[in-house]
Design a protein around this motif. Structure first.
Motif, PDB file in Angstrom:
ATOM      1  N   ASN A 150       0.810  -1.223   0.000  1.00 34.89           N
ATOM      2  CA  ASN A 150       0.000   0.000   0.000  1.00 34.89           C
ATOM      3  C   ASN A 150       0.840   1.268   0.000  1.00 34.89           C
ATOM      4  OD1 ASN A 150      -2.487  -1.399   0.065  1.00 34.89           O
ATOM      5  ND2 ASN A 150      -2.265  -1.710   2.278  1.00 34.89           N
ATOM      6  N   GLU A 151       2.088   1.155   0.411  1.00 34.84           N
ATOM      7  CA  GLU A 151       2.952   2.329   0.476  1.00 34.84           C
ATOM      8  C   GLU A 151       3.252   2.923  -0.901  1.00 34.84           C
ATOM      9  OE1 GLU A 151       4.226   4.010   3.143  1.00 34.84           O
ATOM     10  OE2 GLU A 151       2.964   2.760   4.421  1.00 34.84           O
ATOM     11  N   TYR A 152       2.974   2.157  -1.960  1.00 29.81           N
ATOM     12  CA  TYR A 152       3.326   2.619  -3.315  1.00 29.81           C
ATOM     13  C   TYR A 152       2.140   3.201  -4.083  1.00 29.81           C
ATOM     14  CZ  TYR A 152       7.730   0.572  -2.111  1.00 29.81           C
ATOM     15  OH  TYR A 152       8.920   0.299  -1.459  1.00 29.81           O
ATOM     16  N   GLY A 153       0.960   3.215  -3.482  1.00 28.03           N
ATOM     17  CA  GLY A 153      -0.155   3.984  -4.005  1.00 28.03           C
ATOM     18  C   GLY A 153      -0.707   3.544  -5.345  1.00 28.03           C
ATOM     19  N   ASP A 154      -0.779   2.249  -5.614  1.00 26.44           N
ATOM     20  CA  ASP A 154      -1.313   1.768  -6.896  1.00 26.44           C
ATOM     21  C   ASP A 154      -2.719   2.291  -7.167  1.00 26.44           C
ATOM     22  OD1 ASP A 154       1.014   0.342  -7.179  1.00 26.44           O
ATOM     23  OD2 ASP A 154       0.128  -1.608  -6.712  1.00 26.44           O
ATOM     24  N   ALA A 155      -3.603   2.108  -6.192  1.00 27.97           N
ATOM     25  CA  ALA A 155      -5.006   2.490  -6.393  1.00 27.97           C
ATOM     26  C   ALA A 155      -5.128   3.994  -6.609  1.00 27.97           C
ATOM     27  CB  ALA A 155      -5.845   2.046  -5.195  1.00 27.97           C
ATOM     28  N   ARG A 156      -4.317   4.742  -5.893  1.00 26.81           N
ATOM     29  CA  ARG A 156      -4.361   6.194  -6.015  1.00 26.81           C
ATOM     30  C   ARG A 156      -3.959   6.645  -7.415  1.00 26.81           C
ATOM     31  NH1 ARG A 156      -0.277   9.692  -4.619  1.00 26.81           N
ATOM     32  NH2 ARG A 156      -0.886  11.861  -4.261  1.00 26.81           N
ATOM     33  N   LYS A 157      -2.924   6.046  -7.969  1.00 23.69           N
ATOM     34  CA  LYS A 157      -2.484   6.409  -9.317  1.00 23.69           C
ATOM     35  C   LYS A 157      -3.593   6.132 -10.340  1.00 23.69           C
ATOM     36  CE  LYS A 157       2.505   5.576  -8.637  1.00 23.69           C
ATOM     37  NZ  LYS A 157       2.643   4.916  -7.341  1.00 23.69           N
ATOM     38  N   ILE A 158      -4.209   4.967 -10.230  1.00 25.19           N
ATOM     39  CA  ILE A 158      -5.276   4.617 -11.170  1.00 25.19           C
ATOM     40  C   ILE A 158      -6.469   5.558 -10.989  1.00 25.19           C
ATOM     41  CG2 ILE A 158      -6.996   2.840 -11.729  1.00 25.19           C
ATOM     42  CD1 ILE A 158      -4.807   0.761 -11.291  1.00 25.19           C
ATOM     43  N   GLN A 159      -6.775   5.909  -9.761  1.00 26.40           N
ATOM     44  CA  GLN A 159      -7.887   6.817  -9.494  1.00 26.40           C
ATOM     45  C   GLN A 159      -7.650   8.178 -10.142  1.00 26.40           C
ATOM     46  OE1 GLN A 159      -8.412   7.896  -5.341  1.00 26.40           O
ATOM     47  NE2 GLN A 159     -10.637   7.899  -5.561  1.00 26.40           N
ATOM     48  N   ILE A 160      -6.444   8.693 -10.063  1.00 26.23           N
ATOM     49  CA  ILE A 160      -6.116   9.987 -10.669  1.00 26.23           C
ATOM     50  C   ILE A 160      -6.289   9.919 -12.184  1.00 26.23           C
ATOM     51  CG2 ILE A 160      -4.230  11.612 -11.137  1.00 26.23           C
ATOM     52  CD1 ILE A 160      -3.145  10.894  -8.313  1.00 26.23           C
ATOM     53  N   VAL A 161      -5.822   8.843 -12.793  1.00 27.95           N
ATOM     54  CA  VAL A 161      -5.927   8.692 -14.249  1.00 27.95           C
ATOM     55  C   VAL A 161      -7.389   8.564 -14.677  1.00 27.95           C
ATOM     56  CG1 VAL A 161      -5.450   7.109 -16.161  1.00 27.95           C
ATOM     57  CG2 VAL A 161      -3.620   7.755 -14.592  1.00 27.95           C
ATOM     58  N   LYS A 162      -8.146   7.741 -13.970  1.00 26.96           N
ATOM     59  CA  LYS A 162      -9.540   7.518 -14.351  1.00 26.96           C
ATOM     60  C   LYS A 162     -10.410   8.760 -14.154  1.00 26.96           C
ATOM     61  CE  LYS A 162      -9.873   2.504 -14.043  1.00 26.96           C
ATOM     62  NZ  LYS A 162     -10.572   1.342 -13.442  1.00 26.96           N
ATOM     63  N   ALA A 163      -9.923   9.709 -13.380  1.00 28.79           N
ATOM     64  CA  ALA A 163     -10.683  10.943 -13.179  1.00 28.79           C
ATOM     65  C   ALA A 163     -10.588  11.881 -14.381  1.00 28.79           C
ATOM     66  CB  ALA A 163     -10.185  11.656 -11.926  1.00 28.79           C
ATOM     67  N   GLU A 164      -9.671  11.602 -15.301  1.00 23.23           N
ATOM     68  CA  GLU A 164      -9.492  12.462 -16.473  1.00 23.23           C
ATOM     69  C   GLU A 164     -10.488  12.080 -17.558  1.00 23.23           C
ATOM     70  OE1 GLU A 164      -7.610  15.082 -16.591  1.00 23.23           O
ATOM     71  OE2 GLU A 164      -6.842  14.716 -14.569  1.00 23.23           O
ATOM     72  N   LYS A 165     -11.382  12.993 -17.917  1.00 28.62           N
ATOM     73  CA  LYS A 165     -12.453  12.688 -18.870  1.00 28.62           C
ATOM     74  C   LYS A 165     -11.931  12.448 -20.284  1.00 28.62           C
ATOM     75  CE  LYS A 165     -13.538  17.554 -19.842  1.00 28.62           C
ATOM     76  NZ  LYS A 165     -14.601  18.581 -19.853  1.00 28.62           N
ATOM     77  N   ASN A 166     -10.760  13.004 -20.616  1.00 32.08           N
ATOM     78  CA  ASN A 166     -10.223  12.848 -21.975  1.00 32.08           C
ATOM     79  C   ASN A 166      -9.251  11.674 -22.105  1.00 32.08           C
ATOM     80  OD1 ASN A 166     -11.566  15.179 -22.948  1.00 32.08           O
ATOM     81  ND2 ASN A 166      -9.928  16.493 -22.137  1.00 32.08           N
ATOM     82  N   LEU A 167      -9.140  10.871 -21.051  1.00 31.48           N
ATOM     83  CA  LEU A 167      -8.093   9.845 -21.007  1.00 31.48           C
ATOM     84  C   LEU A 167      -8.721   8.450 -20.913  1.00 31.48           C
ATOM     85  CD1 LEU A 167      -4.949  10.183 -18.668  1.00 31.48           C
ATOM     86  CD2 LEU A 167      -5.680   8.070 -19.752  1.00 31.48           C
ATOM     87  N   ALA A 168      -8.372   7.582 -21.855  1.00 32.58           N
ATOM     88  CA  ALA A 168      -8.827   6.182 -21.836  1.00 32.58           C
ATOM     89  C   ALA A 168      -7.676   5.292 -21.370  1.00 32.58           C
ATOM     90  CB  ALA A 168      -9.303   5.761 -23.226  1.00 32.58           C
ATOM     91  N   LEU A 169      -7.865   4.600 -20.263  1.00 35.18           N
ATOM     92  CA  LEU A 169      -6.836   3.741 -19.680  1.00 35.18           C
ATOM     93  C   LEU A 169      -7.035   2.307 -20.127  1.00 35.18           C
ATOM     94  CD1 LEU A 169      -4.475   3.244 -17.707  1.00 35.18           C
ATOM     95  CD2 LEU A 169      -6.184   3.042 -15.870  1.00 35.18           C
TER      96      LEU A 169
END
Length: 597
Positions: free
Chosen positions: A266-285
């Motif tokens: 959890n110290e490396y923030g995987d979920a947080r990184k994905i959450q930031i990316v998925k919040a971008e409306k113009n970005l398809a992950l």
């Protein structure tokens, strides 16, 4: 008449043979497509070599839970079973033993202990299929990284599946009904391949300026070496920038400094990184998608083809601009971009730190690990198949740091990624076995908590741009008009640790370095696009530098800022209907204005 009869007889035999061949039933099962992977993990690191992913029982010496799936058969009856695997650490038989269960029947052979370290098909004997749907399972026996690529069921008694990679790929695709036409994944302004810190920042940067962006990552998590799969902390300063506002996206990605190889994922923030990316409306992950093919028109990339590492389904991403953030320079290489691999010579670059002669030496790959203290004692088996340690030489540590590194020209970091990782595992398990069995007073109550099975690479291809950053650029602090990303890390070129070399000559897995400190300097924008592929950007460790300069530019906060600049540059390029080079030649002031503001 006799000749006619002979001809008719031959035709009948050919017809019979053809009919018999067409009646053969083959059922091909990709293990990475198993519905329930249990404790097994998907490994795709050797896709460039074997054209496939596979399942691996990564249990750190403790057998993992069975992987299983349901297989549909076209008819009942007897089938011969073939299992594609290897013995990854033969001595003379290695530790990766497993069995295969079909329905209620455990096949007799034990796989993964053949003494052969090459991928090949092994005969699993005959089994009787009594229903249309049957459960198939992989049963791990050791927890020591047994692996299985595929299972084939055939009712043809004398049939042997192809082992040649090209023939096997065609056979695999035919049986899995994978067509040559990929599914359309959309058209984008910017297609970013590689979801490490550099690629993630590039995708976010472009999306926030209004570009339609695709971010393609071949793993289930973002962050690359900073993800929980590899666990390297972020280095490089972002508070000494010539342009202080550059690095804002890097700060968002930054989960603090958990150190290297922290046992807490959890110290490396995987979920947080994905959450930031998925919040971008113009970005398809697009996670779990390995790009392995490029389509071109002239000197432009028109599309990249990515394969879902679990299902085998191909997807086609078309775009105006592409950014190679793979680290390995994969997209550039496939597109025919100019690149370098290894060290240049002093004569080639004029650098005092360059090698005397050019060679293929690269910084290595790390698989970090950690143990934790427990309340009770635990055991760990002897490992005769691993590297052997002694009282004279062992590494007396409860966890690893960056020094645990293999490569140094002994392995190709791209095409021998599996062997390189496996060598790291043999070093880790061999040393840990020594500590557990010969230093019990210190380690009896310690247990392995985490060992990386995804290799953290440092160096491979470097794509050549309109400027190649050199040692002199760094040490002289040259300020070019397009100097954009401020870098602060030392020239940090690793080499085999001297004592490690004495005991493991040619098999080194432990590194040393000499930090050559530098004042903050800027990396020119011209290092961030290809000189001969007109719509290709790059960010990360595969940018345009010499091997020596790469020793300073390769750290992740610096790479993340490169990504931010690429996103900005793609915006300027689209706005002005020009190329990455055109941005430098005609619109540099506009790009630098965005970086400043």
């Amino acid at each position: 008449m006799k000749q006619l009869k002979t001809l008719l007889s031959c035709l009948c035999l050919l017809l019979f043979a053809a009919t018999g061949a067409s009646a053969q039933q083959h059922v091909f099962v990709e293990t990475e497509s198993f519905k329930d992977r249990g404790g097994w993990v998907i490994d795709q690191q050797s896709f460039p070599v074997i054209h496939s992913s596979y399942l691996m029982a990564h249990g750190m010496g403790r057998p993992v839970k069975d992987a299983s799936t349901t297989v549909t058969f076209p008819k009942k009856g007897k089938y011969r079973v073939w299992v594609r695997t290897k013995d990854w650490a033969p001595f003379p038989k290695g530790p990766g033993r497993f069995t295969v269960t079909v329905g209620e029947q455990a096949l007799t052979p034990v796989f993964g202990e053949s003494g052969n370290d090459q991928w090949k098909w092994y005969d699993g004997g005959e089994t009787t299929i009594n229903s249309e749907e049957v459960k198939v399972a992989l049963h791990d026996l050791t927890g020591f990284n047994g692996r299985c690529d595929a299972i084939l069921f055939t009712d043809a008694a004398k049939f042997t599946p192809p082992n040649n990679v090209e023939a096997l790929t065609a056979f695999r695709n035919k049986l899995l009904k994978l067509t040559d036409t990929p599914k359309d994944a959309g058209n984008y302004d910017l297609v970013v391949v590689g979801g490490g810190i550099a690629g993630t920042c590039a995708a976010i940067s472009g999306a926030r300026l209004g570009l339609k962006v695709a971010l393609i990552q071949d793993r289930p998590v973002l962050g690359g070496n900073n993800s929980s799969e590899v666990r390297v902390h972020l280095m490089g300063d972002i508070d000494k920038n010539v342009y202080p506002k550059l690095g804002r996206i890097v700060r968002e990605m930054d989960n603090g400094d958990p150190g290297n190889g922290n046992p807490d994922a959890n110290e490396y923030g995987d979920a947080r990184k994905i959450q930031i990316v998925k919040a971008e409306k113009n970005l398809a992950l697009h996670l779990n998608t390995h790009v392995y093919k490029v389509e071109k028109s002239g000197d432009k990339i028109t599309a990249v083809i990515g394969r879902d590492i679990a299902t085998g389904q191909d997807y086609r991403f078309t775009g105006t601009y592409f950014s190679d953030c793979t680290g390995d320079g994969t997209v550039g290489y496939l597109a025919g971009a100019d690149y370098r691999f290894g060290r240049e010579s002093k004569a080639q670059t004029g650098e005092s730190l360059a090698a005397e002669k050019p060679d293929s030496f690269t910084l290595g790959t790390s698989n970090l690990w950690a143990s934790l203290p427990k309340d009770t004692e635990s055991t760990f088996p002897e490992t005769p198949w691993a590297l052997q340690f002694s009282k004279e030489y062992h590494i007396d540590e409860p966890k690893s740091d960056w020094e645990w590194e293999t490569g140094f020209g002994n392995f190709n970091t791209i095409y021998q990624a599996e062997q390189l990782r496996d060598h790291n595992l043999r070093a880790i398990y061999g040393n840990w076995s020594y500590l557990k069995n010969h230093k019990k007073e210190k380690y009896a109550k310690h247990q392995l908590a985490w060992v990386a099975y995804i290799g953290g690479k440092r160096e491979s291809r470097r794509i050549i741009g309109d400027h190649v950053l050199t040692q002199m650029d760094i040490q002289d602090g040259k300020q070019y008009p397009d100097g954009c990303v401020t870098a602060t890390w030392t020239i940090d070129l690793h080499f085999p640790n001297e004592k490690n070399s004495q005991y493991f000559q040619g098999q080194e897995f432990f590194a040393s370095t000499k930090h050559i400190r530098v004042a903050p300097y800027t990396i020119p924008y011209r290092c961030l696009y290809s000189r001969n592929i007109s719509n290709l950007f790059m960010a990360g460790r595969n940018i345009s530098t010499t091997h020596v300069a790469f020793g300073s530019t390769r750290v992740m906060r610096t790479c993340g800022m490169m990504g931010e600049v690429v996103g900005y540059a793609a915006h300027v390029a689209k706005k002005n209907n020009t190329s990455p080079k055109g941005v430098y030649e005609k619109h540099l002031a506009e790009l630098m204005g965005i970086i400043k503001d």
